[in-house]
Design a protein around this motif. Structure first.
Motif, PDB file in Angstrom:
ATOM      1  N   GLY D 233      34.623  55.704 -16.050  1.00  0.00           N
ATOM      2  CA  GLY D 233      36.018  55.593 -15.665  1.00  0.00           C
ATOM      3  C   GLY D 233      36.513  54.164 -15.680  1.00  0.00           C
ATOM      4  N   PRO D 234      37.803  53.971 -15.358  1.00  0.00           N
ATOM      5  CA  PRO D 234      38.411  52.630 -15.368  1.00  0.00           C
ATOM      6  C   PRO D 234      37.643  51.668 -14.456  1.00  0.00           C
ATOM      7  CG  PRO D 234      40.084  54.324 -15.146  1.00  0.00           C
ATOM      8  CD  PRO D 234      38.767  55.019 -15.018  1.00  0.00           C
ATOM      9  N   ILE D 235      37.250  50.547 -15.004  1.00  0.00           N
ATOM     10  CA  ILE D 235      36.437  49.552 -14.299  1.00  0.00           C
ATOM     11  C   ILE D 235      37.289  48.758 -13.309  1.00  0.00           C
ATOM     12  CG2 ILE D 235      35.073  47.445 -14.600  1.00  0.00           C
ATOM     13  CD1 ILE D 235      34.403  48.533 -17.454  1.00  0.00           C
ATOM     14  N   ILE D 236      36.816  48.644 -12.070  1.00  0.00           N
ATOM     15  CA  ILE D 236      37.514  47.827 -11.071  1.00  0.00           C
ATOM     16  C   ILE D 236      36.905  46.434 -10.998  1.00  0.00           C
ATOM     17  CG2 ILE D 236      38.187  47.653  -8.635  1.00  0.00           C
ATOM     18  CD1 ILE D 236      37.835  50.756  -8.531  1.00  0.00           C
ATOM     19  N   THR D 237      35.592  46.390 -10.894  1.00  0.00           N
ATOM     20  CA  THR D 237      34.929  45.083 -10.844  1.00  0.00           C
ATOM     21  C   THR D 237      33.472  45.253 -11.262  1.00  0.00           C
ATOM     22  OG1 THR D 237      34.531  43.103  -9.472  1.00  0.00           O
ATOM     23  CG2 THR D 237      34.299  45.226  -8.391  1.00  0.00           C
ATOM     24  N   GLN D 238      32.867  44.167 -11.687  1.00  0.00           N
ATOM     25  CA  GLN D 238      31.488  44.202 -12.147  1.00  0.00           C
ATOM     26  C   GLN D 238      30.722  43.023 -11.567  1.00  0.00           C
ATOM     27  OE1 GLN D 238      32.486  44.314 -16.517  1.00  0.00           O
ATOM     28  NE2 GLN D 238      31.378  46.242 -16.444  1.00  0.00           N
ATOM     29  N   GLY D 239      29.464  43.238 -11.289  1.00  0.00           N
ATOM     30  CA  GLY D 239      28.637  42.153 -10.760  1.00  0.00           C
ATOM     31  C   GLY D 239      27.371  42.009 -11.569  1.00  0.00           C
ATOM     32  N   ILE D 240      26.713  40.902 -11.380  1.00  0.00           N
ATOM     33  CA  ILE D 240      25.543  40.580 -12.198  1.00  0.00           C
ATOM     34  C   ILE D 240      24.561  39.750 -11.377  1.00  0.00           C
ATOM     35  CG2 ILE D 240      26.142  38.309 -13.206  1.00  0.00           C
ATOM     36  CD1 ILE D 240      25.486  41.295 -15.381  1.00  0.00           C
ATOM     37  N   GLN D 241      23.287  39.888 -11.670  1.00  0.00           N
ATOM     38  CA  GLN D 241      22.250  39.070 -11.029  1.00  0.00           C
ATOM     39  C   GLN D 241      21.246  38.652 -12.084  1.00  0.00           C
ATOM     40  OE1 GLN D 241      20.979  38.370  -7.577  1.00  0.00           O
ATOM     41  NE2 GLN D 241      23.176  38.452  -7.169  1.00  0.00           N
ATOM     42  N   PRO D 242      20.845  37.384 -12.071  1.00  0.00           N
ATOM     43  CA  PRO D 242      19.799  36.972 -13.011  1.00  0.00           C
ATOM     44  C   PRO D 242      18.433  37.515 -12.608  1.00  0.00           C
ATOM     45  CG  PRO D 242      20.419  35.136 -11.590  1.00  0.00           C
ATOM     46  CD  PRO D 242      21.323  36.284 -11.243  1.00  0.00           C
TER      47      PRO D 242
END
Lengths: 288, 288, 288, 288
Positions: D233-242
């Motif tokens: 669905g429509p993306i609100i926010t995304q996060g990432i971790q190394p």
């Protein structure tokens, strides 16, 4: 700050008692001072990795060949693959490009300002466009156009240049041609490619336009060693940049370019600092 | 993922040929498998540091005391300070607080969910406010009010609790009292404090209000070992958060709280994982 | 992606009912389409800020002067300070340098590749060293040496160049001379300086060496408008880079250079995009 | 810091001259003070978005209904969809879970400490496992087991609870059941899901194990509104971790959990602050 007489010894072997000791004991016997060392043991794969930066003995000449032959026997006992690198020697890197200039531009800037300690004996392109940029930096530029019919021949020429340049690394800085399986095999483990990485993954043409349709909030890039599957080789490093709704497809592409530059440069840095081990389709990057 | 039978051997000594070897050779002789190792050599200070995670021999009992006494002699030859830690043992950590609850709250959350592998035998405060939070987690809470007149006595009580708890680490989680030089000396190297870090540095009262006046765009926090100068001991780790013009002083304080929590927790993690060496007023943090 | 006929209207006034409306109503009356707008109201200072990007009417000529004079009256009713900027016009930026080339190098790279939409009519230096870099980019270079005796005269020459260049912004890209209070006053709000920011703050000479002694884990940089107190003007933006124990003082300096480059470039970008308002010794940066 | 009498007016309409003005003029006429406002105009889609935080008039009563009906007419002229929100009112949020507790745990922590200004009238699960955690926070817990045969009935019960709770938002905090297309349609735009995001994208079962095989250096998470295609669905926010080579699959999963928690919480924050507009399968997030 690297001491001038610094060497790097890398080694990998099946996990076994004594793998660290065989390296460190030899270094001590040779009078080499360990300045910085990391190990990693992949408990699942049963594979061991070590990277040791050391300073050669100061009071006497250092015979690299003697060092090598002395270590070879011990390493063999552990089925160890290893390499010794003089940290002060700049490796030869051949760069492949097409028309996009952002990665080349960035690499040449780092090269010119000394941030990237490499020599660039050749830039090869299937298009003439980036000749001027190469000239400006006094780097030989080889224009090798390619068609389906001439691909084999063009790759042969490319290979000759790579070999004659004594290249230790080949960088595909947005080279937009698929290499043949034969060339990929020859370059396995010493050719780095960069490509976009988007979340979720988009397949097919115009990925940034697809990403725009989905309203992605991050764009990324992956630097990897090439293998048969051009965009899917062992990953060296990945980068990411936040984006938002105000980024139109062309803005996503621009952000993507930025992160491609940074990520590719970082991968090259890791490679020439002898931090990267490739095994089982992935990498170990020590001390990054 | 840590193997159950993992130990950590830390050592530091003056830089000298053989410092790595003396460790790795002993580990091999004892049948200990090195899973993860980092070294650092401070070329300016002439000081060497090593952290080795190893798995004890599986086929036989592991006699910690024999291991220790065997290594002690060799380490002495190198003027080595060292410690051996069983990675599966949770260290006792005593927490000092006053009225602010954000750091305590965060630490107890990580403790309860197992992210922070510690035992908390005691929470000590000069105020009664956080008793309820301690009770909720079934942790003994000691209310030790303090006045200038009773300070020596209060610190003596505190010290008794710390000792009786067999604490290996004391955490000042926004404890708003200056410890006496005597107590600071006793706690040197095993007491961690957290305080704000603002750019540029602001001295004196109400630092966040000063920072607001200057329109700072970053707020930070520093976790450090305490020494005589309470806010200036050896730095373990630092964190930062971006802010902007829309942050009023109370918002800066709130952002500061967030970064204090994260930074303090990370410092504790590094400490209990035996990654931190303190020397010459600063730290080496291996494998962070 | 900016539409070619885009203008930016910035305004600030005491907080009062109707401050937004007076701007948006006028834009509508003039047939201007608001593409992107942000406001901020500083409830403590009682000051209002607005930045509106709009597209001029397409079907008719756009008379900038008529627009200005029409808005002036309404703005006056609100004690509004304001400015109108044609987004497609590249502002003239004069750069001041001494011997360090990293910031200049970075700015010229961004200038050459079009990332920074500015014109650079002049580079001024109190040393001859960076002449070659300027020549390479075909930018006039003025070598104006300075001694305590000639400072007034040198600044007068500098001012003449700035004025004759019709500079809208002056950038101190590691210019290592303190400007006189008079020149600082003349340049207030349109001259950007960059300096290091370390945690905790270190005063006096050789700050990176002091930071090394403390074992800092972060190095930063602050870009700010200059005022009488050269290193303490209103902050525009700040950057940070993680470091660790392996960074010797010269490594900290190198990391510091990297973050200085990035932070200064970002500050210039915000300034030329008309995002920055300076008031009460600090800044509001809209839509950053 | 939010003023107590703050409201938020959100609106979107086809791009047209006057869309900003119709909002700001009305606010002025009603004596409402605009404290913070952002607009965005999607030039490709021809769609306009505005979010205005304003303070209601202080000297008189504020009649929300009168405000609404007064604005409705004007908004209709612009085909505007809009909503008015009292910022001090906490919205009811129903949380759906299965067995994984990390997201629920994190949300309840933020709820308990007031970081997340919501009410939680119900937690619904297809498993009984998380009852205790709900009880601890005094939140009604509904155990609604589901089988293919009972799915329609279970969803009907779920829907009843959602409706009776007067929920304004439904959060799938690792709810491991696919919702029926009917329920997805009913929840369109007010139900948020979280799922992993890996680079490159991995399809199918055990994505973290696939990612481990490829040696990924980043793990991420995507929070999105649900639609028919549950993970798309429509993306609100995304996060990432190394991550790095030392992360085994279970470590990747753990890192993934961390980033899922943070990303989901941020998405909920954006939603309840009325920052998110959904259109054409994606989102605009104003002032994030």
């Amino acid at each position: 700050m690297t001491h001038p007489d610094t060497y790097i010894l890398n080694a990998t072997s099946p996990s076994r008692l004594g793998t660290v000791d065989v390296v460190t004991r030899y270094l001590r016997e040779q009078g080499c001072y360990v300045a910085d060392m990391q190990t990693f043991d992949d408990a699942r794969a049963g594979q061991f990795f070590i990277r040791a930066e050391f300073r050669r003995p100061q009071e006497q000449a250092f015979d690299e060949e003697a060092f090598r032959s002395g270590f070879a026997g011990r390493a063999a006992d552990f089925d160890m693959e290893w390499r010794l690198t003089d940290r002060s020697r700049k490796p030869n890197v051949v760069i492949l490009v097409s028309k996009f200039d952002h990665c080349l531009n960035d690499l040449l800037y780092r090269y010119r300002t000394g941030q990237l300690a490499i020599e660039i004996p050749a830039i090869i392109s299937n298009h003439p466009d980036l000749q001027r940029l190469a000239d400006w930096h006094h780097i030989p530029f080889y224009h090798l156009p390619v068609t389906p019919e001439t691909k084999a021949e063009q790759e042969a020429q490319m290979w000759d240049i790579i070999r004659e340049s004594e290249a230790e690394l080949v960088v595909l800085a947005r080279y937009m041609q698929v290499l043949s399986p034969e060339l990929c095999t020859r370059l396995e483990g010493w050719a780095i490619n960069i490509h976009h990485s988007l979340l979720p993954g988009f397949k097919g043409a115009m990925p940034y336009h697809q990403a725009y349709q989905k309203g992605v909030k991050l764009v990324g890039a992956t630097a990897h060693y090439i293998n048969d599957d051009l965009d899917e080789g062992p990953i060296i490093t990945q980068g990411i940049q936040p984006v938002d709704h105000s980024h139109y497809p062309e803005d996503l592409v621009a952000k993507g370019r930025d992160v491609e530059c940074i990520t590719l440069a970082r991968a090259i840095q890791y490679h020439i600092e002898q931090r990267v081990f490739m095994y089982q389709g992935k990498t170990v990057v020590l001390g990054s």
